[in-house]
Design a protein around this motif. Structure first.
Motif, PDB file in Angstrom:
ATOM      1  N   LEU A 201     -13.962   4.256   2.781  1.00 46.84           N
ATOM      2  CA  LEU A 201     -15.309   3.595   2.751  1.00 46.84           C
ATOM      3  C   LEU A 201     -16.078   4.460   3.898  1.00 46.84           C
ATOM      4  CD1 LEU A 201     -14.396   0.101   2.014  1.00 46.84           C
ATOM      5  CD2 LEU A 201     -15.273   1.515   0.609  1.00 46.84           C
ATOM      6  N   PRO A 202     -17.376   4.201   4.211  1.00 49.08           N
ATOM      7  CA  PRO A 202     -17.978   4.762   5.256  1.00 49.08           C
ATOM      8  C   PRO A 202     -17.498   4.206   6.666  1.00 49.08           C
ATOM      9  CG  PRO A 202     -19.559   4.210   3.609  1.00 49.08           C
ATOM     10  CD  PRO A 202     -18.303   3.631   3.209  1.00 49.08           C
ATOM     11  N   SER A 203     -16.906   2.840   6.908  1.00 47.82           N
ATOM     12  CA  SER A 203     -16.465   2.339   7.914  1.00 47.82           C
ATOM     13  C   SER A 203     -15.151   2.022   8.029  1.00 47.82           C
ATOM     14  CB  SER A 203     -17.486   1.272   8.383  1.00 47.82           C
ATOM     15  OG  SER A 203     -17.193   0.217   7.272  1.00 47.82           O
ATOM     16  N   LYS A 204     -14.574   2.269   6.879  1.00 46.65           N
ATOM     17  CA  LYS A 204     -12.909   1.913   6.873  1.00 46.65           C
ATOM     18  C   LYS A 204     -12.284   2.775   5.863  1.00 46.65           C
ATOM     19  CE  LYS A 204     -12.187  -2.076   9.241  1.00 46.65           C
ATOM     20  NZ  LYS A 204     -11.363  -2.082  10.567  1.00 46.65           N
ATOM     21  N   ILE A 205     -10.995   2.873   6.219  1.00 49.17           N
ATOM     22  CA  ILE A 205     -10.040   3.338   5.392  1.00 49.17           C
ATOM     23  C   ILE A 205      -9.206   2.261   4.651  1.00 49.17           C
ATOM     24  CG2 ILE A 205      -8.265   5.089   4.574  1.00 49.17           C
ATOM     25  CD1 ILE A 205      -9.508   6.822   6.837  1.00 49.17           C
ATOM     26  N   LEU A 206      -9.000   2.007   3.564  1.00 50.14           N
ATOM     27  CA  LEU A 206      -8.498   0.979   2.924  1.00 50.14           C
ATOM     28  C   LEU A 206      -7.057   1.485   2.258  1.00 50.14           C
ATOM     29  CD1 LEU A 206     -11.170  -1.278   1.573  1.00 50.14           C
ATOM     30  CD2 LEU A 206     -10.256  -1.347   3.752  1.00 50.14           C
ATOM     31  N   PHE A 207      -6.111   0.713   2.588  1.00 43.76           N
ATOM     32  CA  PHE A 207      -4.607   1.017   1.825  1.00 43.76           C
ATOM     33  C   PHE A 207      -4.197  -0.488   1.483  1.00 43.76           C
ATOM     34  CE2 PHE A 207      -4.956   3.839   5.767  1.00 43.76           C
ATOM     35  CZ  PHE A 207      -4.315   4.890   5.120  1.00 43.76           C
ATOM     36  N   ILE A 208      -4.130  -0.070  -0.284  1.00 40.88           N
ATOM     37  CA  ILE A 208      -3.703  -1.449  -1.220  1.00 40.88           C
ATOM     38  C   ILE A 208      -2.337  -0.810  -1.590  1.00 40.88           C
ATOM     39  CG2 ILE A 208      -4.434  -2.466  -3.292  1.00 40.88           C
ATOM     40  CD1 ILE A 208      -7.502  -1.475  -2.417  1.00 40.88           C
ATOM     41  N   GLU A 209      -1.607  -1.837  -1.302  1.00 41.06           N
ATOM     42  CA  GLU A 209      -0.149  -1.984  -2.370  1.00 41.06           C
ATOM     43  C   GLU A 209      -0.367  -2.887  -3.459  1.00 41.06           C
ATOM     44  OE1 GLU A 209       3.208  -1.143  -3.751  1.00 41.06           O
ATOM     45  OE2 GLU A 209       2.395   0.099  -1.873  1.00 41.06           O
ATOM     46  N   LEU A 210      -0.584  -2.348  -4.542  1.00 38.00           N
ATOM     47  CA  LEU A 210      -0.809  -3.188  -5.550  1.00 38.00           C
ATOM     48  C   LEU A 210       0.063  -3.713  -6.281  1.00 38.00           C
ATOM     49  CD1 LEU A 210      -3.385  -4.343  -6.961  1.00 38.00           C
ATOM     50  CD2 LEU A 210      -3.277  -2.320  -8.477  1.00 38.00           C
TER      51      LEU A 210
END
Length: 127
Positions: A61-70
């Motif tokens: 995202l423009p302001s964050k990097i998201l790490f998702i363990e699904l």
């Protein structure tokens, strides 16, 4: 019951629809061959940068990097309790996400149980 793969496919479809930049990390890939061949393949992958426990989906995202363990969504049992079968999180996955959260103020991570939780997590960061 929906599988973890189907949950991830649903998330990817939604990310495409929202035109968000993302990529998947195929850490759960199955190596082929006998024990020695698989060990050699794993050694090669680690020498190329494989980090065991890396999250399944990374969303930029423009302001964050998201790490998702699904993980697969938890099933509600007749008793009203949530089933935790086949939704275990490895120590490496927990440690990876904790490292991200503790060390990078421009990143966030979460273990999400199902597409719905992952979508909510992303939407929180889009506001």
């Amino acid at each position: 019951m929906i599988t973890e793969t189907q949950e991830q496919q649903k998330l990817v479809q939604w990310l495409k629809l929202k035109k968000l930049f993302y990529f998947a990390v195929p850490n759960g890939s199955v190596l082929k061959g006998n024990l020695l061949q698989r060990a050699k393949q794993m050694q090669r992958l680690k020498s190329e940068g494989l980090v065991v426990g890396t999250s399944d989906i990374i969303v930029m995202l423009p302001s964050k990097i998201l790490f998702i363990e699904l993980k697969r969504a938890k099933k509600v049992l007749k008793s009203g309790k949530l089933s935790t079968s086949n939704t275990s999180v490895s120590e490496q996955q927990k440690e990876f996400l904790q490292h991200i959260i503790d060390n990078f103020n421009y990143a966030d991570g979460l273990i999400c149980y199902g597409f719905g939780e992952a979508k909510e997590f992303i939407e929180c960061h889009l506001k």
